[in-house]
Design a protein around this motif. Structure first.
Motif, PDB file in Angstrom:
ATOM      1  N   UNK A  76      91.720 -28.697 -18.290  1.00  0.00           N
ATOM      2  CA  UNK A  76      91.987 -28.181 -16.935  1.00  0.00           C
ATOM      3  C   UNK A  76      90.732 -27.598 -16.268  1.00  0.00           C
ATOM      4  N   UNK A  77      89.873 -26.912 -17.058  1.00  0.00           N
ATOM      5  CA  UNK A  77      88.643 -26.335 -16.467  1.00  0.00           C
ATOM      6  C   UNK A  77      87.724 -27.432 -15.939  1.00  0.00           C
ATOM      7  N   UNK A  78      87.704 -28.574 -16.635  1.00  0.00           N
ATOM      8  CA  UNK A  78      86.883 -29.705 -16.189  1.00  0.00           C
ATOM      9  C   UNK A  78      87.520 -30.348 -14.956  1.00  0.00           C
ATOM     10  N   UNK A  79      88.823 -30.552 -15.047  1.00  0.00           N
ATOM     11  CA  UNK A  79      89.557 -31.187 -13.944  1.00  0.00           C
ATOM     12  C   UNK A  79      89.323 -30.412 -12.642  1.00  0.00           C
ATOM     13  N   UNK A  80      89.343 -29.085 -12.735  1.00  0.00           N
ATOM     14  CA  UNK A  80      89.204 -28.294 -11.505  1.00  0.00           C
ATOM     15  C   UNK A  80      87.804 -28.445 -10.893  1.00  0.00           C
ATOM     16  N   UNK A  81      86.816 -28.831 -11.710  1.00  0.00           N
ATOM     17  CA  UNK A  81      85.452 -28.997 -11.181  1.00  0.00           C
ATOM     18  C   UNK A  81      85.305 -30.262 -10.337  1.00  0.00           C
ATOM     19  N   UNK A  82      86.151 -31.248 -10.590  1.00  0.00           N
ATOM     20  CA  UNK A  82      85.961 -32.526  -9.881  1.00  0.00           C
ATOM     21  C   UNK A  82      87.173 -32.935  -9.040  1.00  0.00           C
TER      22      UNK A  82
END
Ligand SMILES: CC(C)(COP(=O)(O)OP(=O)(O)OC[C@H]1O[C@@H](n2cnc3c(N)ncnc32)[C@H](O)[C@@H]1OP(=O)(O)O)[C@@H](O)C(=O)NCCC(=O)NCCS
Length: 240
Positions: free
Chosen positions: A26-32
């Motif tokens: 989720x932390x990665x998803x929110x970046x892109x």
């Protein structure tokens, strides 16, 4: 391709196409979330590669988030580097007990835009690049020089947090051995003592992709001094 450029105790993973349905934390998803499709694909696939490299190294899968200036953040016992360009995504990871830093870079095997070589190359690099372009035009030597300097930066910056200009590194390429050396040239502010000032690496040009890779071995503790009263391992006259 990366495995051939790095020592065997560096875990590598790469992809030449983007797998469907890549899992992101989720932390990665929110970046892109709002990124364009090209960025979503390279970001996702390179992290898919990162998870495979973590598995190969015996490290639990974890998100790979950008730190200061975009540096990928790894588990404390791990150093690594990531790269993506058209047709290639790759990751190299290693244990801190084995390596101080790793830097990799991929570029398309195509010439740099007009004027770029002159802005990134030192005079001797410019001469050498032009000689190589004359003798082996199938390789974009200007782009390879750029890639090597990017690998130097990716090796250097996570260790030191210090910026480098392209003309801060003097690169010499061995065309026959597919290796290179780079030496940092101290500017007026000097170079951080936290990083190495010379780098050795390997490069390749295959399937339209130029790759460069550096792995700096961990500093080994100096051997303990031998005291004169220490027991000797072998003695004169002990032939039995
Ligand atoms: C940061 C930089 C090296 C990235 O290189 P690039 O060829 O544009 O892109 P690549 O696809 O090869 O690499 C991108 C990955 O590099 C990593 N990266 C980003 N910033 C980084 C940094 N400061 N240090 C180390 N790695 C970094 C990231 O993992 C990034 O992937 P991500 O955004 O998906 O997390 C480049 O944009 C840059 O700023 N260069 C200028 C500095 C320099 O190279 N000087 C030369 C000195 S000799």
């Amino acid at each position: 391709m990366l495995t051939q450029l790095l020592p065997s105790n560096v875990a590598t993973a790469e992809a030449t196409a983007d797998p469907a349905d890549v899992f992101l934390f989720p932390e990665e998803e929110s970046l892109i979330r709002n990124a364009v499709a090209k960025r979503r694909l390279e970001f996702g696939t390179v992290r898919w590669c990162a998870r495979r490299a973590m598995g190969a190294l015996g490290v639990a899968p974890a998100p790979v988030l950008p730190g200061r200036r975009g540096v990928p953040q790894w588990a404390p016992s791990v150093v690594g580097s990531m790269t993506h360009c058209a047709g290639f995504r790759g990751v190299a990871l290693a244990r801190t007990r084995d390596f101080l830093a790793v830097g990799i870079d991929a570029e398309p095997n195509a010439p740099l835009a007009a004027g770029v070589l002159e802005s990134i190359a030192l005079p001797q690099e410019l001469r050498r690049t032009r000689e190589l372009a004359w003798s082996a035009p199938e390789i974009a030597w200007d782009r390879l020089l750029f890639s090597i300097k990017e690998s130097v930066y990716k090796t250097w910056f996570p260790l030191t947090g210090q910026e480098l200009d392209f003309t801060d590194a003097l690169v010499s390429v061995d065309a026959a051995q597919e290796t290179f050396h780079a030496r940092l040239i101290p500017g007026p502010e000097g170079l951080s003592p936290a990083g190495p000032t010379v780098f050795s690496g390997r490069w390749s040009a295959r399937d339209g992709v130029l790759l460069s890779a550096i792995a700096v071995p961990a500093r080994r503790p100096a051997p303990a001094p031998v005291h004169s009263d220490a027991p000797r391992l072998s003695g004169a006259g002990s032939m039995g």
